[in-house]
Design a protein around this motif. Structure first.
Motif, PDB file in Angstrom:
ATOM      1  N   GLU A 150       1.541   2.712  -3.436  1.00 22.15           N
ATOM      2  CA  GLU A 150       0.429   3.085  -4.291  1.00 22.15           C
ATOM      3  C   GLU A 150       0.356   4.612  -4.406  1.00 22.15           C
ATOM      4  O   GLU A 150       0.838   5.336  -3.522  1.00 22.15           O
TER       5      GLU A 150
ATOM      6  N   PHE B 117      -0.758   6.997  -1.466  1.00 22.65           N
ATOM      7  CA  PHE B 117       0.054   7.113  -0.260  1.00 22.65           C
ATOM      8  C   PHE B 117       1.010   8.303  -0.344  1.00 22.65           C
ATOM      9  O   PHE B 117       1.485   8.783   0.689  1.00 22.65           O
TER      10      PHE B 117
ATOM     11  N   PHE C 202       0.822  -1.214   0.000  1.00 22.90           N
ATOM     12  CA  PHE C 202       0.000   0.000   0.000  1.00 22.90           C
ATOM     13  C   PHE C 202       0.855   1.263   0.000  1.00 22.90           C
ATOM     14  O   PHE C 202       0.470   2.291  -0.561  1.00 22.90           O
ATOM     15  N   TYR C 203       2.037   1.212   0.617  1.00 26.09           N
ATOM     16  CA  TYR C 203       2.844   2.423   0.733  1.00 26.09           C
ATOM     17  C   TYR C 203       3.557   2.797  -0.562  1.00 26.09           C
ATOM     18  O   TYR C 203       4.255   3.808  -0.612  1.00 26.09           O
TER      19      TYR C 203
END
Length: 259
Positions: free
Chosen positions: A230, A233, A227-228
């Motif tokens: 994407e 972010f 996720f970090y």
């Protein structure tokens, strides 16, 4: 309203002191030279507008830092801070107003610089793209704002302009120039040749405000993107830098004496 009054005063002060003229002139001159160099002196590689980002971002980071580091401590030393707070302005108004005023100088600098050099780019580039050019300008405004906020925190934390100056210099050098160099050295020492770069290493790169925009689509990942990495972010990283910097600036300024 009080915040905007402080911001307006700060911006007008930059015009009256010719700070805005000097910053715009210096940035435009750099951008014109660098654009010419990238598009004419690199014949062996294909150059795109994104290749202008890294060096331009470093310069914008330095500009943001230089604009912010004396914002509060300078007025404290001159005595004008007491006059400013004697008006119906709170210390929060001063911190946020000066942030907005100095960011406005960064915005004008970047937009004018790229507007002037735009024709230069259109002539030199093989496939000029107005959209890519506009996106580049938008990307550069983000680290500019972050570094203004960081510098204001330094300015609020110190009673001496000398200390704030050296703190700002270290700040600019670390984020604008040293960060990626250190990561490159670490990568060469820790990872075997041709080994895949781990995701956490990309995160360390992205935590530098200069590289907030990095996302999984621009990287060669061997597994699913975390996720970090994407795109969304990047906004979290920028918001974190701004909130922490401005929050710290306000807390330190609120607790300090004006004497």
């Amino acid at each position: 309203m009080s915040i905007l009054l402080v911001a307006k005063k700060d911006f007008l002060d930059a015009i009256r002191s010719l700070t805005l003229v000097a910053v715009v002139g210096a940035f435009t001159a750099f951008l014109a030279f660098f654009t010419y160099f990238k598009f004419t002196m690199s014949p062996m590689t294909t150059t795109t507008v994104s290749d202008l980002y890294q060096s331009s971002a470093s310069v914008v980071a330095v500009i943001g830092t230089l604009l912010g580091y004396k914002s509060i401590v300078g007025e404290r030393e001159s005595g004008s801070l007491k006059f400013l707070l004697g008006m119906p302005h709170t210390r929060r108004d001063v911190v946020l107003g000066k942030f907005i005023g100095r960011v406005a100088v960064v915005v004008v600098t970047v937009i004018v610089g790229f507007a002037v050099v735009g024709a230069h780019y259109a002539v030199l580039a093989d496939s000029p793209s107005a959209t890519a050019y506009a996106v580049l300008i938008g990307k550069l405004l983000v680290p500019g704002a972050v570094f203004v906020a960081l510098a204001i925190a330094f300015s609020a934390a110190n009673r001496s302009a000398t200390v704030a100056t050296w703190g700002a210099i270290v700040l600019a050098v670390v984020f604008a120039f040293v960060w990626e160099t250190v990561l490159s050295i670490v990568q060469s020492l820790m990872l075997p040749a041709n080994a895949a770069v781990p995701n956490w290493f990309h995160l360390l790169t992205r935590l530098n405000p200069k590289y907030f925009y990095i996302d999984a689509n621009t990287l060669e990942l061997g597994n699913a993107a975390p996720f970090y990495l994407e795109p969304w972010f990047g906004g979290v990283i920028v918001a974190g830098w701004l909130l922490v910097s401005l929050g710290l600036a306000y807390v330190l300024f609120e607790r300090s004496d004006l004497a």
